[in-house]
Write a protein that holds these residues in place. Structure first.
Motif, PDB file in Angstrom:
ATOM      1  N   ALA A 187       1.104  -1.449  -0.592  1.00 28.73           N
ATOM      2  CA  ALA A 187       0.416  -0.198   0.680  1.00 28.73           C
ATOM      3  C   ALA A 187       0.640   1.086   0.364  1.00 28.73           C
ATOM      4  N   VAL A 188       2.084   1.335   1.018  1.00 24.87           N
ATOM      5  CA  VAL A 188       3.431   2.721   0.731  1.00 24.87           C
ATOM      6  C   VAL A 188       3.469   2.080  -0.786  1.00 24.87           C
ATOM      7  N   LYS A 189       3.896   1.801  -1.541  1.00 24.56           N
ATOM      8  CA  LYS A 189       4.768   1.636  -2.718  1.00 24.56           C
ATOM      9  C   LYS A 189       3.373   2.247  -3.547  1.00 24.56           C
TER      10      LYS A 189
ATOM     11  N   LEU B 237       5.496   4.243   5.973  1.00 21.93           N
ATOM     12  CA  LEU B 237       4.024   3.256   6.527  1.00 21.93           C
ATOM     13  C   LEU B 237       3.331   4.971   6.945  1.00 21.93           C
ATOM     14  N   SER B 238       3.545   5.515   7.338  1.00 21.35           N
ATOM     15  CA  SER B 238       3.340   6.402   8.143  1.00 21.35           C
ATOM     16  C   SER B 238       2.061   7.669   7.726  1.00 21.35           C
ATOM     17  N   GLN B 239       3.587   7.353   6.371  1.00 23.25           N
ATOM     18  CA  GLN B 239       2.865   8.887   5.393  1.00 23.25           C
ATOM     19  C   GLN B 239       1.977   8.151   4.176  1.00 23.25           C
TER      20      GLN B 239
ATOM     21  N   ILE C  53      -1.848  10.111   3.672  1.00 21.66           N
ATOM     22  CA  ILE C  53      -2.282  10.193   2.342  1.00 21.66           C
ATOM     23  C   ILE C  53      -3.975   8.931   2.894  1.00 21.66           C
ATOM     24  N   TRP C  54      -3.708   7.807   2.640  1.00 18.95           N
ATOM     25  CA  TRP C  54      -5.279   6.994   2.547  1.00 18.95           C
ATOM     26  C   TRP C  54      -6.295   7.876   3.805  1.00 18.95           C
TER      27      TRP C  54
END
Length: 228
Positions: free
Chosen positions: A206-208, A215-217, A221-222
């Motif tokens: 999901a990060v990519k 992961l925090s970013q 975003i989500w």
């Protein structure tokens, strides 16, 4: 398919359908909503978002309003189900329902093409929201968040370039939702019935997909809906 008949005398009933991940809750809502809102008839209810999406595009089964839980089973996301329905039809107003934070879901649900959001346990809010949607309007319980009509949302979603749409699978989205609420990998793995390693792999994927550095970013975003 489960269904109830609770038509009101003297006028055409409002045909309602309900999607909720909990079998007891969906049955209780199917019994309670017609008491809260005169003239409502529950056509059907289901625990499956996919089942609901198929019915909403079938003229014989499409309700006048769909009440859609934000958290569904098997990694399904109410947001994804809503977007799928709205991309397929400019009919069937969608009212999101949740037991969690309205502020958390409101903007993302509006972006997914819904017409409103309400708390499951608040009968007054639910009644007002259904009344607004019944007249072709929208309902927002969160200041600063505006929902579109079915026609407006449908036009926007089908005209969006693919790159502006959320890229996560339903399960990846659910994992980020749970992580944002403070859940640990082990807890999520237990809920999904998979290994902790599988949850870590999906979260890193999901990060990519969200073009995030951490992961925090990705969670930020989500949660804020700034994937565009």
């Amino acid at each position: 398919m489960d269904s109830l008949d609770n038509g009101a005398d003297g006028f055409q009933p409002l045909r309602l359908a309900i999607v909720d991940n909990d079998p007891l809750t969906v049955k209780l809502l199917a019994q309670a909503v017609p008491r809260w809102v005169p003239g409502v008839q529950v056509m059907w209810y289901t625990q499956s978002g996919g089942d609901a999406a198929r019915k909403c595009t079938n003229p014989e089964l499409a309700p006048d309003i769909l009440m859609l839980d934000m958290s569904l089973n098997d990694g399904e996301s109410g947001l994804d189900v809503c977007r799928l329905i709205r991309s397929d039809t400019d009919k069937v107003p969608v009212l999101g329902i949740t037991s969690f934070s309205l502020t958390y879901y409101a903007a993302k649900l509006a972006a997914a093409g819904a017409q409103g959001l309400a708390t499951k346990s608040d009968s007054s809010m639910m009644s007002l929201a259904i009344s607004r949607l019944r007249r072709g309007g929208t309902f927002s319980p969160v200041s600063g968040v505006q929902f579109e009509t079915t026609e407006e949302a449908h036009r926007r979603i089908i005209s969006e370039p693919a790159s502006t749409r959320p890229k996560l699978s339903a399960q990846e989205a659910r994992i980020l939702d749970l992580l944002s609420q403070g859940r640990k990998y082990a807890q999520i793995a237990e809920e999904f019935g998979v290994t902790e390693s599988s949850i870590r792999t999906q979260s890193h994927r999901a990060v990519k997909k969200l073009n995030a550095n951490t992961l925090s970013q990705a969670i930020a975003i989500w949660v804020t809906g700034t994937w565009q």
